[in-house]
Design a protein around this motif. Sequence first.
Motif, PDB file in Angstrom:
ATOM      1  N   THR A 133      27.163  -6.660  15.710  1.00  0.00           N
ATOM      2  CA  THR A 133      25.866  -6.727  16.372  1.00  0.00           C
ATOM      3  C   THR A 133      25.034  -5.474  16.095  1.00  0.00           C
ATOM      4  OG1 THR A 133      26.920  -5.960  18.409  1.00  0.00           O
ATOM      5  CG2 THR A 133      26.568  -8.317  18.182  1.00  0.00           C
ATOM      6  N   LEU A 135      25.114  -3.703  13.317  1.00  0.00           N
ATOM      7  CA  LEU A 135      24.551  -3.830  11.971  1.00  0.00           C
ATOM      8  C   LEU A 135      23.409  -4.840  11.965  1.00  0.00           C
ATOM      9  CD1 LEU A 135      27.378  -3.586   9.307  1.00  0.00           C
ATOM     10  CD2 LEU A 135      25.911  -1.831  10.290  1.00  0.00           C
ATOM     11  N   ASN A 136      23.559  -5.918  12.697  1.00  0.00           N
ATOM     12  CA  ASN A 136      22.469  -6.893  12.769  1.00  0.00           C
ATOM     13  C   ASN A 136      21.224  -6.261  13.360  1.00  0.00           C
ATOM     14  OD1 ASN A 136      23.906  -8.918  11.597  1.00  0.00           O
ATOM     15  ND2 ASN A 136      24.291 -10.073  13.482  1.00  0.00           N
ATOM     16  N   THR A 137      21.438  -5.515  14.420  1.00  0.00           N
ATOM     17  CA  THR A 137      20.303  -4.847  15.049  1.00  0.00           C
ATOM     18  C   THR A 137      19.637  -3.889  14.066  1.00  0.00           C
ATOM     19  OG1 THR A 137      21.216  -5.018  17.271  1.00  0.00           O
ATOM     20  CG2 THR A 137      19.673  -3.225  16.874  1.00  0.00           C
TER      21      THR A 137
ATOM     22  N   ASN B 136      19.907 -14.160  14.171  1.00  0.00           N
ATOM     23  CA  ASN B 136      20.677 -12.966  14.537  1.00  0.00           C
ATOM     24  C   ASN B 136      20.376 -12.545  15.966  1.00  0.00           C
ATOM     25  OD1 ASN B 136      21.979 -12.815  12.129  1.00  0.00           O
ATOM     26  ND2 ASN B 136      20.779 -11.098  11.309  1.00  0.00           N
ATOM     27  N   LEU B 140      22.878 -12.279  19.067  1.00  0.00           N
ATOM     28  CA  LEU B 140      23.038 -11.077  19.890  1.00  0.00           C
ATOM     29  C   LEU B 140      23.107 -11.469  21.366  1.00  0.00           C
ATOM     30  CD1 LEU B 140      22.960  -7.929  20.176  1.00  0.00           C
ATOM     31  CD2 LEU B 140      20.488  -8.107  20.327  1.00  0.00           C
ATOM     32  N   SER B 198      20.575 -11.199   5.165  1.00  0.00           N
ATOM     33  CA  SER B 198      20.561 -10.671   6.531  1.00  0.00           C
ATOM     34  C   SER B 198      20.891  -9.186   6.575  1.00  0.00           C
ATOM     35  CB  SER B 198      21.572 -11.441   7.385  1.00  0.00           C
ATOM     36  OG  SER B 198      21.821 -10.770   8.591  1.00  0.00           O
ATOM     37  N   ASN B 199      21.856  -8.796   5.764  1.00  0.00           N
ATOM     38  CA  ASN B 199      22.325  -7.414   5.825  1.00  0.00           C
ATOM     39  C   ASN B 199      21.821  -6.560   4.674  1.00  0.00           C
ATOM     40  OD1 ASN B 199      23.934  -8.815   7.730  1.00  0.00           O
ATOM     41  ND2 ASN B 199      25.445  -7.154   7.654  1.00  0.00           N
ATOM     42  N   THR B 202      21.179  -2.640   5.464  1.00  0.00           N
ATOM     43  CA  THR B 202      22.346  -1.752   5.581  1.00  0.00           C
ATOM     44  C   THR B 202      23.159  -1.770   4.285  1.00  0.00           C
ATOM     45  OG1 THR B 202      23.561  -3.548   6.668  1.00  0.00           O
ATOM     46  CG2 THR B 202      22.561  -1.890   8.083  1.00  0.00           C
TER      47      THR B 202
END
Lengths: 234, 234, 234, 234
Positions: A133, A135-137, B136, B140, B198-199, B202
């Motif tokens: 969560t 990393l998603n944030t 996402n 959450l 999505s990622n 990061t």
Amino acid sequence: MSSTAKSGRQPVASKKATASKTGKTAKPGVREQNAQATRDSILRAATKVFAKHGYDGGSVEKISTAAKSYDRMIYYYFGSKEGLYIEVLEGIYRRMNEAESRLALDVAQPLEALRAVIRFVLDYYRKHPEFITLLNTENLHKGKHIAKSLRAREYSSPAIAILGEIMQNGVAQKLFRDDLQTRDVYLLIASLGYFYLSNRYTLSAFLGDNLEAPDALAHWEGFVLDTVLRTVTR
Amino acid sequence: MSSTAKSGRQPVASKKATASKTGKTAKPGVREQNAQATRDSILRAATKVFAKHGYDGGSVEKISTAAKSYDRMIYYYFGSKEGLYIEVLEGIYRRMNEAESRLALDVAQPLEALRAVIRFVLDYYRKHPEFITLLNTENLHKGKHIAKSLRAREYSSPAIAILGEIMQNGVAQKLFRDDLQTRDVYLLIASLGYFYLSNRYTLSAFLGDNLEAPDALAHWEGFVLDTVLRTVTR
Amino acid sequence: MSSTAKSGRQPVASKKATASKTGKTAKPGVREQNAQATRDSILRAATKVFAKHGYDGGSVEKISTAAKSYDRMIYYYFGSKEGLYIEVLEGIYRRMNEAESRLALDVAQPLEALRAVIRFVLDYYRKHPEFITLLNTENLHKGKHIAKSLRAREYSSPAIAILGEIMQNGVAQKLFRDDLQTRDVYLLIASLGYFYLSNRYTLSAFLGDNLEAPDALAHWEGFVLDTVLRTVTR
Amino acid sequence: MSSTAKSGRQPVASKKATASKTGKTAKPGVREQNAQATRDSILRAATKVFAKHGYDGGSVEKISTAAKSYDRMIYYYFGSKEGLYIEVLEGIYRRMNEAESRLALDVAQPLEALRAVIRFVLDYYRKHPEFITLLNTENLHKGKHIAKSLRAREYSSPAIAILGEIMQNGVAQKLFRDDLQTRDVYLLIASLGYFYLSNRYTLSAFLGDNLEAPDALAHWEGFVLDTVLRTVTR
DNA sequence: CATGAATGAGCTTTCATTCAT
DNA sequence: CATGAATGAAAGCTCATTCAT
């Protein structure tokens, strides 16, 4: 505050009338008197709170309350909410990295090693939902906080490096394909581990509610192992 | 009727003296008076704002401003911030569903059809980043909003159903393995399409910054096609 | 509004997808088409709402909803919230007055007549709790609304007048003291009837919870009858 | 700790551009930093504001302004508007109780003592109009706030207890009737003192405007003394 | 006349942050 | 260092009222 109505924080007064037993009222928190402990406690609380509520939803008060400390301490130790959040991010990366480096792999046995890596990744995600969560944030925020951290970058390479060694050995032993990029294999494993858990709530509304059941998880692990090996081996 | 207070056209008066707390004055001033347009405009704006800032970060004011409307209208049409958010979720599911149903697939050609589905999924995610961030965000919150929507559930099955048909045909034609569950293949495709995007922020801090470059995307699409087919075919 | 989330008013749209049975959707309220009925309905609703929530707590929306009408109609018929409130006040005074004038008293029998008046007052307060809370609300506002009403004043005298006649007869028959002002007797009766009911909730926190029980009410009526007669008779 | 965000003295910055919604800027600027004083000031202001405008009409802003404090402080010390209101109620009960207990009564002289009690009650109501409007407001709300207060209940018995003693002595000395309940006598006194003042504005529209004039008050006190004694004595 | 959309000021509450001891 | 009080902006939501058919 009234005696019965609920409220967040109980400041002063209120029950002054009631005869206090302790003359000196030494109650308020025992004065933690331990800088590092306070700092750690805040960091731990912040990890939980940000993981649960996101950055905007994770209020300073929630954190300080969870840490049994004070808002003020957050500013004292971390400068700002954002500063604290950045340290939280650094922390989850660091711990992930440390866990990975504790993996005792025999890269000379690439098949076994690869299986171990896959299992580790799936396991780590499962045991550390806050990792997901958070990393998603951070991705919601386009990685702007992690970009401000010098430290975070250090934690990147090792994960890939290990997988690279395994791949090299696998190729050398003619077990693995030689036309694959380590990065893609890394993404393959991460994708399969991450998405299943990250999106389990909306997927549940889609597919039925068993994604978190132990046998469902075991089934998925089997599928992932099979899929990755099928992709990697010749 | 009262003698003193019946005119009905008194010019407000009353609290003019009070220092006004809220700004946001003026506006072209021509009352639009178009229900559906206002409603749609709010919904569109909300989709953008929630996708960008999440649920907590997406304030009612941001939305009403983006919609060139008023906070009040959000409550008029959607009852609450949460009500609006739920409709936003319903909307992204519905549109995804509609797009998928516009896919003209020849399930009798399972290989081609599967490739088309994969390309569609990857493409849809790429062209609708709000789909990803909104899901996402909803995850959450442990899917608690989508759970309140009756409508959302309807949109689930079709996606799987189509893939199921393709799989069936593939198996029948001895092209595909017969020991796979449709659901797992669906998750495989979704994972690979979703996680990468999505990622990406990061991941960029990890791997380097080219994930969104056209050739990087093309490379990934190739890898996904290859991996899925490798998994599915005999 | 989402399909499941609760909300105040249901505007437009929402369930457009569901196949509507009635082609023309004649639903929205049957178009009341009856001015007086609408007006009365609002007035009745407003009496209830203001009685329950006070002036500030009684919102225009609550009233229009309770009246199954629209905010707009309140302004159409009453000009403003205050105008409506004033009519509500006039209404409760008028009805009290009418009820009193329906009392068939034989003032030539002053003892019996006095008892009847007392019983009437106690009874009226009990059966019209809105009378009490509305008067309290108006007194909170220092009577500023009733002061704006010309009509309200007309309703005052009769109540006293009747009691005056009874007193006169009682004195003439040497049954009653001759040193009492009608006004004081009126206040005595009203006080004893009003306070007991008006303050029953806070009194309950004080004295125990039986003030509204039938026997408690009967006991109080007996006490009031006794006290007033003891005061008035020689 | 993060490299970029630890200073802790950054000058806020961030959202300066956003049009500020709330006014109420500036204030002498010397942080008072006196907990008890702030708390008391808010409580005093709240008592006044709620007494004047009722619960719904008494806005948090009115209170904080009157207290020369900030809205925020109300939540800091009292948790919510309701919490503050409950403490206000507790306060008026407590002070009433304290005042009553300061009455030096010689219960051995029941007639004198009873007269003193009556005068005290009438006097207290007259001098504390907020007591009346706050109780009325609380009764409008069916006593739901006072029900949440544990403390309030303690303040009930004494008032009755004192009167009970007086009654007992009066009966023993054959001065008072022996068939009366203390509670009824208490209600009799309270009714006569309370109603006259509580409803003086609407009564004025009825009876003429002199209820608050000194001689009118004196006359009423005489009437009440006479009525109660007439009721209580043999 | 009735209906419903729009408006802007107001509400209670919570936010991140800073001052004072 | 720790503690707690203070601050001002902003959040979500509701208000009374008016405009447009």
